[in-house]
Design an enzyme around this catalytic site. Structure first.
Site, mmCIF file in Angstrom:
data_model
loop_
_atom_site.group_PDB
_atom_site.id
_atom_site.type_symbol
_atom_site.label_atom_id
_atom_site.label_comp_id
_atom_site.label_asym_id
_atom_site.label_seq_id
_atom_site.Cartn_x
_atom_site.Cartn_y
_atom_site.Cartn_z
ATOM 1 N N HIS A 17 0.683 -1.135 -0.082
ATOM 2 C CA HIS A 17 0.152 -0.121 0.004
ATOM 3 C C HIS A 17 1.011 1.334 -0.019
ATOM 4 O O HIS A 17 0.783 2.164 -0.892
ATOM 5 C CB HIS A 17 -0.716 0.200 1.144
ATOM 6 C CG HIS A 17 -1.925 -0.828 1.268
ATOM 7 N ND1 HIS A 17 -2.187 -1.878 2.257
ATOM 8 C CD2 HIS A 17 -2.877 -1.504 0.555
ATOM 9 C CE1 HIS A 17 -3.046 -2.681 2.541
ATOM 10 N NE2 HIS A 17 -3.640 -2.348 1.173
ATOM 11 N N LYS A 41 -15.584 -7.180 7.029
ATOM 12 C CA LYS A 41 -16.529 -7.477 8.024
ATOM 13 C C LYS A 41 -16.011 -7.718 9.331
ATOM 14 O O LYS A 41 -16.731 -7.062 10.446
ATOM 15 C CB LYS A 41 -17.338 -8.993 7.739
ATOM 16 C CG LYS A 41 -18.421 -8.360 6.385
ATOM 17 C CD LYS A 41 -19.270 -9.560 5.864
ATOM 18 C CE LYS A 41 -19.835 -9.386 4.979
ATOM 19 N NZ LYS A 41 -19.133 -10.075 3.986
ATOM 20 N N ARG A 90 -2.216 -6.258 -8.416
ATOM 21 C CA ARG A 90 -1.095 -7.263 -8.118
ATOM 22 C C ARG A 90 -1.398 -8.326 -9.290
ATOM 23 O O ARG A 90 -0.220 -8.954 -9.559
ATOM 24 C CB ARG A 90 -1.537 -7.884 -6.915
ATOM 25 C CG ARG A 90 -1.122 -6.885 -5.715
ATOM 26 C CD ARG A 90 -1.735 -7.403 -4.298
ATOM 27 N NE ARG A 90 -3.092 -7.133 -4.334
ATOM 28 C CZ ARG A 90 -3.822 -7.112 -3.163
ATOM 29 N NH1 ARG A 90 -3.399 -7.286 -1.767
ATOM 30 N NH2 ARG A 90 -5.180 -7.074 -3.414
ATOM 31 N N SER A 128 -3.044 -7.620 3.060
ATOM 32 C CA SER A 128 -3.267 -7.665 4.474
ATOM 33 C C SER A 128 -3.484 -9.007 5.086
ATOM 34 O O SER A 128 -3.112 -9.259 6.223
ATOM 35 C CB SER A 128 -4.339 -6.713 4.949
ATOM 36 O OG SER A 128 -4.053 -5.262 4.590
HETATM 37 P P1 ADP Z 1 -5.793 -6.110 0.711
HETATM 38 O O1 ADP Z 1 -6.762 -6.363 1.855
HETATM 39 O O2 ADP Z 1 -6.081 -7.053 -0.469
HETATM 40 O O3 ADP Z 1 -4.479 -5.666 1.018
HETATM 41 P P2 ADP Z 1 -7.229 -3.282 0.408
HETATM 42 O O4 ADP Z 1 -8.640 -3.355 0.228
HETATM 43 O O5 ADP Z 1 -6.506 -2.931 1.928
HETATM 44 O O6 ADP Z 1 -6.947 -4.659 -0.129
HETATM 45 O O7 ADP Z 1 -6.506 -2.596 -0.844
HETATM 46 C C1 ADP Z 1 -6.556 -1.522 -1.195
HETATM 47 C C2 ADP Z 1 -6.022 -1.188 -2.686
HETATM 48 O O8 ADP Z 1 -4.593 -1.347 -2.451
HETATM 49 C C3 ADP Z 1 -6.511 -2.029 -3.781
HETATM 50 O O9 ADP Z 1 -6.607 -1.107 -4.925
HETATM 51 C C4 ADP Z 1 -5.507 -3.024 -3.698
HETATM 52 O O10 ADP Z 1 -5.293 -3.791 -5.198
HETATM 53 C C5 ADP Z 1 -4.145 -2.333 -3.421
HETATM 54 N N1 ADP Z 1 -3.098 -3.197 -2.724
HETATM 55 C C6 ADP Z 1 -3.151 -4.033 -1.943
HETATM 56 N N2 ADP Z 1 -1.884 -4.575 -1.648
HETATM 57 C C7 ADP Z 1 -1.062 -4.036 -2.647
HETATM 58 C C8 ADP Z 1 0.111 -4.550 -3.079
HETATM 59 N N3 ADP Z 1 0.900 -5.476 -2.270
HETATM 60 N N4 ADP Z 1 0.654 -3.898 -4.097
HETATM 61 C C9 ADP Z 1 0.033 -2.817 -4.699
HETATM 62 N N5 ADP Z 1 -1.269 -2.593 -4.570
HETATM 63 C C10 ADP Z 1 -1.978 -3.188 -3.467
#
Ligand code: ADP
Length: 163
Positions: A17, A41, A90, A128
């Site tokens: 992120h 959730k 990703r 995450s």
């Molecule tokens: P996650 O729970 O899968 O990490 P989030 O809802 O927190 O997902 O992700 C928010 C945004 O960040 C989404 O657009 C997701 O595709 C992107 N994202 C999540 N992890 C990564 C990563 N490792 N590299 C690039 N973008 C990411």
């Protein structure tokens, strides 16, 4: 002023992120990182905790603002002057859902454009939920989470595992 919004659950914020935040923020006057309340959730961290953690790790980034919202993203963007949504991609599995969401959002708010940034190679596997899985087994999280987030994550994991 060009404002972009980077929405997500950020439960917790990972280095993947953070990489997207750093890269996206270079291209806009303002980047709002928005914790979306209804995305998880049973979250590990409250919205407020997630907002605080993101603030802490983006403190040096002057054009990054952190917020949370419990409303349609298309409406949030309209209310905050956001014209671009940032999404991290990703893998193909991300694309299908995100492509659909981009069309829905543009339908709801025709001013709103979704822009995709490809994940940095070393973070393509990172989410995450992967971090939570690794945290359960006390794996080394140094490359996965921002340094400042690790102690809070480990404490919460211990509580969750009843330790
Ligand atoms: P996650 O729970 O899968 O990490 P989030 O809802 O927190 O997902 O992700 C928010 C945004 O960040 C989404 O657009 C997701 O595709 C992107 N994202 C999540 N992890 C990564 C990563 N490792 N590299 C690039 N973008 C990411």
């Amino acid at each position: 002023m060009k404002t972009a919004i980077y929405p997500g659950s950020f439960d917790p914020i990972t280095n993947g992120h953070l990489n997207i935040i750093e890269r996206a923020s270079r291209h806009f006057d303002r980047l709002i990182v928005c914790v979306m309340e209804n995305m998880e959730k049973r979250p590990m961290f409250t919205n407020l905790e997630r907002v605080d953690m993101i603030r802490e790790v983006t403190i040096g980034m002057k054009n990054v603002v952190v917020d949370s919202a419990d409303m349609l993203l298309a409406d949030y963007a309209r209310e905050h002057g956001g014209t671009v949504l940032i999404k991290g991609l990703r893998a193909v599995s991300d694309f299908e859902r995100e492509f659909q969401m981009a069309l829905v959002n543009r339908n709801l708010n025709p001013e709103l454009e979704t822009m995709f940034l490809c994940a940095e190679h070393k973070f393509t596997f990172l989410s995450s939920s992967v971090v939570k899985e690794m945290g359960k087994y006390s794996a080394d999280l140094t490359d996965l989470l921002p340094e400042k987030v690790i102690p809070a994550f480990q404490n919460r994991m211990k509580q969750a595992l009843g330790g």
